[in-house]
Design a protein around this motif. Structure first.
Motif, PDB file in Angstrom:
ATOM      1  N   ALA A  36       0.768  -1.205   0.056  1.00 43.98           N
ATOM      2  CA  ALA A  36       0.030   0.118   0.003  1.00 43.98           C
ATOM      3  C   ALA A  36       0.949   1.147   0.027  1.00 43.98           C
ATOM      4  O   ALA A  36       0.248   2.286  -0.012  1.00 43.98           O
ATOM      5  CB  ALA A  36      -0.896  -0.106   0.982  1.00 43.98           C
ATOM      6  N   ALA A  37       2.083   1.246  -0.015  1.00 42.07           N
ATOM      7  CA  ALA A  37       3.149   2.298   0.150  1.00 42.07           C
ATOM      8  C   ALA A  37       2.944   3.076  -1.233  1.00 42.07           C
ATOM      9  O   ALA A  37       2.718   2.793  -2.324  1.00 42.07           O
ATOM     10  CB  ALA A  37       4.377   1.648   0.072  1.00 42.07           C
ATOM     11  N   HIS A  38       2.920   4.570  -1.099  1.00 38.88           N
ATOM     12  CA  HIS A  38       2.727   5.348  -2.140  1.00 38.88           C
ATOM     13  C   HIS A  38       3.598   6.432  -1.803  1.00 38.88           C
ATOM     14  O   HIS A  38       3.717   6.904  -0.571  1.00 38.88           O
ATOM     15  CB  HIS A  38       0.990   5.874  -2.045  1.00 38.88           C
ATOM     16  CG  HIS A  38       0.983   7.077  -2.508  1.00 38.88           C
ATOM     17  ND1 HIS A  38       1.072   7.331  -3.833  1.00 38.88           N
ATOM     18  CD2 HIS A  38       0.519   8.287  -2.059  1.00 38.88           C
ATOM     19  CE1 HIS A  38       0.457   8.526  -4.069  1.00 38.88           C
ATOM     20  NE2 HIS A  38       0.378   9.252  -2.910  1.00 38.88           N
ATOM     21  N   THR A  39       4.165   6.811  -2.941  1.00 29.50           N
ATOM     22  CA  THR A  39       5.249   7.605  -2.730  1.00 29.50           C
ATOM     23  C   THR A  39       4.605   9.269  -3.190  1.00 29.50           C
ATOM     24  O   THR A  39       4.279   9.365  -4.293  1.00 29.50           O
ATOM     25  CB  THR A  39       6.528   7.530  -3.763  1.00 29.50           C
ATOM     26  OG1 THR A  39       7.161   6.378  -3.457  1.00 29.50           O
ATOM     27  CG2 THR A  39       7.589   8.648  -3.583  1.00 29.50           C
ATOM     28  N   ALA A  40       4.446   9.912  -2.222  1.00 32.29           N
ATOM     29  CA  ALA A  40       4.278  11.384  -2.071  1.00 32.29           C
ATOM     30  C   ALA A  40       4.923  12.210  -2.769  1.00 32.29           C
ATOM     31  O   ALA A  40       4.541  13.102  -3.592  1.00 32.29           O
ATOM     32  CB  ALA A  40       3.392  11.872  -0.900  1.00 32.29           C
ATOM     33  N   VAL A  41       6.256  12.152  -2.369  1.00 37.62           N
ATOM     34  CA  VAL A  41       7.178  13.080  -2.658  1.00 37.62           C
ATOM     35  C   VAL A  41       8.413  12.202  -3.056  1.00 37.62           C
ATOM     36  O   VAL A  41       9.016  11.581  -2.222  1.00 37.62           O
ATOM     37  CB  VAL A  41       7.580  14.125  -1.728  1.00 37.62           C
ATOM     38  CG1 VAL A  41       8.681  15.182  -2.126  1.00 37.62           C
ATOM     39  CG2 VAL A  41       6.365  15.035  -1.407  1.00 37.62           C
ATOM     40  N   GLU A  42       8.818  12.442  -4.291  1.00 41.21           N
ATOM     41  CA  GLU A  42      10.066  11.862  -4.961  1.00 41.21           C
ATOM     42  C   GLU A  42      11.345  12.484  -4.340  1.00 41.21           C
ATOM     43  O   GLU A  42      11.138  13.842  -4.052  1.00 41.21           O
ATOM     44  CB  GLU A  42      10.062  11.466  -6.343  1.00 41.21           C
ATOM     45  CG  GLU A  42      11.010  10.293  -6.666  1.00 41.21           C
ATOM     46  CD  GLU A  42      10.748  10.424  -8.398  1.00 41.21           C
ATOM     47  OE1 GLU A  42      10.523   9.223  -9.061  1.00 41.21           O
ATOM     48  OE2 GLU A  42      11.001  11.226  -8.782  1.00 41.21           O
ATOM     49  N   THR A  43      12.353  11.716  -4.093  1.00 40.36           N
ATOM     50  CA  THR A  43      13.709  12.382  -3.335  1.00 40.36           C
ATOM     51  C   THR A  43      13.908  13.982  -4.150  1.00 40.36           C
ATOM     52  O   THR A  43      14.019  14.045  -5.257  1.00 40.36           O
ATOM     53  CB  THR A  43      15.018  11.392  -3.850  1.00 40.36           C
ATOM     54  OG1 THR A  43      14.580  10.332  -3.440  1.00 40.36           O
ATOM     55  CG2 THR A  43      16.199  12.227  -3.157  1.00 40.36           C
ATOM     56  N   THR A  44      13.954  14.854  -3.154  1.00 38.96           N
ATOM     57  CA  THR A  44      13.962  16.184  -3.864  1.00 38.96           C
ATOM     58  C   THR A  44      14.941  17.073  -2.962  1.00 38.96           C
ATOM     59  O   THR A  44      15.169  16.899  -1.495  1.00 38.96           O
ATOM     60  CB  THR A  44      12.455  16.757  -3.596  1.00 38.96           C
ATOM     61  OG1 THR A  44      11.438  16.067  -4.359  1.00 38.96           O
ATOM     62  CG2 THR A  44      12.534  18.349  -3.623  1.00 38.96           C
ATOM     63  N   SER A  45      15.658  17.849  -3.557  1.00 39.81           N
ATOM     64  CA  SER A  45      16.664  18.676  -2.759  1.00 39.81           C
ATOM     65  C   SER A  45      16.420  20.138  -3.391  1.00 39.81           C
ATOM     66  O   SER A  45      16.257  20.368  -4.317  1.00 39.81           O
ATOM     67  CB  SER A  45      18.201  18.200  -3.114  1.00 39.81           C
ATOM     68  OG  SER A  45      18.421  17.086  -2.304  1.00 39.81           O
ATOM     69  N   LEU A  46      16.546  20.954  -2.444  1.00 40.41           N
ATOM     70  CA  LEU A  46      16.194  22.267  -2.535  1.00 40.41           C
ATOM     71  C   LEU A  46      16.415  23.137  -1.636  1.00 40.41           C
ATOM     72  O   LEU A  46      16.713  22.865  -0.472  1.00 40.41           O
ATOM     73  CB  LEU A  46      14.482  22.506  -2.852  1.00 40.41           C
ATOM     74  CG  LEU A  46      13.715  23.861  -2.749  1.00 40.41           C
ATOM     75  CD1 LEU A  46      13.981  24.358  -4.312  1.00 40.41           C
ATOM     76  CD2 LEU A  46      12.249  23.461  -2.451  1.00 40.41           C
ATOM     77  N   ARG A  47      17.068  24.407  -2.128  1.00 38.44           N
ATOM     78  CA  ARG A  47      17.412  25.385  -1.014  1.00 38.44           C
ATOM     79  C   ARG A  47      16.596  26.690  -1.125  1.00 38.44           C
ATOM     80  O   ARG A  47      16.574  27.391  -2.331  1.00 38.44           O
ATOM     81  CB  ARG A  47      18.952  25.811  -0.999  1.00 38.44           C
ATOM     82  CG  ARG A  47      19.328  26.765   0.091  1.00 38.44           C
ATOM     83  CD  ARG A  47      20.805  27.000   0.129  1.00 38.44           C
ATOM     84  NE  ARG A  47      21.056  28.075   1.051  1.00 38.44           N
ATOM     85  CZ  ARG A  47      21.125  28.312   2.318  1.00 38.44           C
ATOM     86  NH1 ARG A  47      21.254  27.358   2.874  1.00 38.44           N
ATOM     87  NH2 ARG A  47      21.319  29.396   2.968  1.00 38.44           N
ATOM     88  N   VAL A  48      15.985  27.243  -0.244  1.00 33.80           N
ATOM     89  CA  VAL A  48      15.439  28.404  -0.259  1.00 33.80           C
ATOM     90  C   VAL A  48      16.208  29.539   0.470  1.00 33.80           C
ATOM     91  O   VAL A  48      16.531  29.086   1.638  1.00 33.80           O
ATOM     92  CB  VAL A  48      13.949  28.419   0.292  1.00 33.80           C
ATOM     93  CG1 VAL A  48      13.114  29.680   0.328  1.00 33.80           C
ATOM     94  CG2 VAL A  48      13.236  27.212  -0.392  1.00 33.80           C
TER      95      VAL A  48
END
Lengths: 279, 319
Positions: A36-48
């Motif tokens: 039932a696992a569901h990836t909501a956000v895939e590996t993400t990198s970000l700088r604000v």
């Protein structure tokens, strides 16, 4: 009580003081287990960067709110880490002010007590907290409504209280989850201008989730476009609009260009997703 | 007055006629509430939330509206009393037998006589004291248990089976065992009354706690609230309307259970007074006892409402 910055003087832009940097470092978010696992956000990198106004733009269900919730500390990433000013995010906290879509004021507290809640939790005396609340209510133009209950106010007014409430903690980051989504078009425009003015005064970092292209382009330094299934950032657009912004700028070429670019990315992505579904 | 006609346990607020939390799919509550509230027998009428005092369309701003309703109400009552009078003086007997029903004048006379007799007030006082003690115990323990069950799944798992088993048992059915268990007659009556009030209070509290909006919990967490503050500023206030409804229902059921206890045992109390009047064939006193019970029930439910109203100001302000 923690030290509060000096009172806000309307019209004097405040430097962020280098506070409010958000690092999203290899974050992926998975709901459920096993099959039932569901990836909501895939590996993400970000700088604000501190003081930046970032909009996360995407369709419903693309994981943009989930990403925001990870910064807020409501959701624990499956992998990676979120850091705000180099401090890892473990749980929700007053350094990250949160504004929800709607109905998030405590209906049993008056407007003033809602705004005073954060300072009270931080250890202010009721008198101090009330004074802080009045300052912020004044800033959003609702000083007269302090003794009302939230349900006595219109949707737009309630959202202004929500913003005042989040700011009363002097957070370094303001997280906004489709805050104007439930408002009518006219009110939304006014609210957007108000928000920009507040942002300019505070020099605060804003992370703003929306599915409205115009809203994103009008508000943001950076528009991060997210795509669904799995959720990931597919484009980073920087509208070249001058600041301070006003609603009449929507006729300017840079606005139109940025808007066009967003729509193109979204259209291409939708086509791809559609084709994939039909395979 | 019309209000006296209301069943003592009526739920005037359109609040979650809440007693059955499982009815709300959103809460995902399982267990406890499977039995319909009817099993609480006499009080069931109250659960329906029928409010005789307020017509659906709501009151007219115009003073003539209320005046007209008042006149109609008095007229209707006058007709009822007149019919009652003729039925009893003529000893009407078609299926229902009015031969032993005292006419209104006799009831009035009995009322006057009893009002002059201190013992009548002793009966009332004893009943009120029993209800007061039982209700305070039931409110304290009931709200506490409900909060525990609503917040902790372990507490829920352990307490729910008991409630599931005990709740459908009418308070009256407890009487024989209660007399055997408790040292004095007084304590067994208080126990039975307590049981009646306890379950609706627990169930409504659980229901209230479970419908706490998650977004509010998140909102205060981001404002720096810890677990205790979340409970105090969000969970508890969110549950209050439901708790208050539970208290009002509990008060009604308490009177019902008390009367059952008093009729079967004891030497004092308004239930005893009514039953004793039956045994001694003082029929006007029977009717007086009944009317007094109804009035006490209504007054105490109103007192509960009045006591909880200050905490619910926010609810009424917006409407």
């Amino acid at each position: 009580m923690r030290d509060l910055p000096e009172p806000i003087r309307p019209g004097t832009p405040r430097d962020s003081g280098g506070k409010g940097a958000i690092d999203i470092d290899g974050v992926s978010i998975v709901f459920g287990h096993g099959d039932a696992a569901h990836t909501a956000v895939e590996t993400t990198s970000l700088r604000v960067e501190p003081g930046e106004f970032v909009c996360i733009l995407g369709p419903s269900g693309c994981g943009k709110s989930t990403l925001l919730n990870a910064v807020a500390g409501y959701v624990t990433p499956h992998t990676g880490e979120v850091r705000v000013d180099d401090t890892p995010v473990r749980k929700p906290g007053p350094d990250r002010g949160m504004v929800f879509q709607q109905y998030s004021l405590l209906p049993w507290k008056t407007v003033r007590d809602n705004v005073a809640f954060g300072p009270l939790m931080a250890g202010a005396s009721p008198t101090e907290a009330g004074a802080v609340a009045n300052t912020f209510l004044n800033m959003v133009g609702l000083k007269k409504f302090g003794s009302r209950y939230p349900t006595e106010l219109s949707g737009g007014m309630q959202q202004r209280v929500g913003i005042a409430r989040a700011l009363a903690n002097y957070p370094s980051v303001l997280l906004m989850d489709e805050p104007f989504g439930a408002l009518d078009a006219q009110t939304r425009l006014v609210m957007q201008e108000n928000l920009l003015e507040i942002w300019r005064k505070f020099g605060i970092t804003v992370m703003f989730v929306t599915h409205d292209v115009d809203e994103a382009v009008f508000l943001a330094d950076r528009v991060l476009i997210m795509s669904a299934a799995p959720g990931r950032i597919i484009e980073d657009i920087r509208p070249a609009l001058p600041r301070p912004r006003s609603t009449d700028m929507v006729a300017l070429p840079p606005y139109i260009a940025a808007r066009q670019q967003c729509h193109e990315v979204i259209r291409a992505e939708s086509r791809r997703a559609f084709a994939e579904q039909n395979l | 007055m019309l209000t006296e006609l209301k069943p003592p346990v009526e739920t005037a607020t359109p609040v979650p006629v809440a007693i059955a939390p499982e009815a709300d799919p959103a809460t995902g509550t399982s267990g406890v509430a499977e039995t319909a509230p009817e099993s609480d027998n006499a009080a069931a009428a109250g659960y329906a939330g029928v409010d005789l005092a307020s017509p659906r369309r709501g009151p007219t701003r115009d003073w003539r509206g209320p005046l007209r309703s008042g006149v109609l109400a008095l007229l209707s009552l006058a007709i009822g009393v007149t019919l009652w009078h003729f039925a009893s003086v003529n000893k009407l007997s078609y299926g229902i037998n009015f031969a032993y029903v005292p006419p209104p004048a006799d009831v009035l006379e009995a009322t006057m006589a009893n009002l002059a007799d201190p013992i009548f007030f002793v009966h009332i006082g004893v009943s009120m004291q029993r209800v007061f003690i039982s209700f305070i115990l039931a409110a304290g323990l009931g709200v506490l248990t409900g909060l525990l069950m609503g917040r902790s799944s372990a507490a829920w798992a352990m307490i729910a089976p008991y409630i599931e088993i005990m709740r459908p048992i009418p308070a009256v059915a407890w009487i024989p065992l209660a007399i055997l268990m408790w040292p004095t007659e007084e304590s067994s009556i208080v126990f039975i009354t307590f049981l009646g009030a306890f379950f609706p209070i627990v169930l409504n509290t659980v229901h209230g706690v479970r419908q706490t909006p998650e977004v509010l919990v998140r909102a205060v967490q981001s404002l720096g609230a810890n677990r205790v503050a979340v409970f105090r500023h969000v969970v508890l206030p969110a549950a209050l309307p439901s708790i208050s409804a539970g208290l009002a229902i509990g008060m009604g059921v308490a009177w019902f259970s008390l009367l059952a206890g008093e009729i079967i045992s004891g030497q004092y109390g308004i239930g005893y007074f009514t039953w004793d009047a039956y045994s001694m064939v003082r029929t006007p006193d029977i009717v007086l006892g009944m009317l007094t019970i109804g009035m006490l029930g209504t007054l105490s439910t109103a007192a509960v409402r009045l006591a909880t109203a200050p905490f619910l100001v926010w609810q009424t302000r917006a409407r």
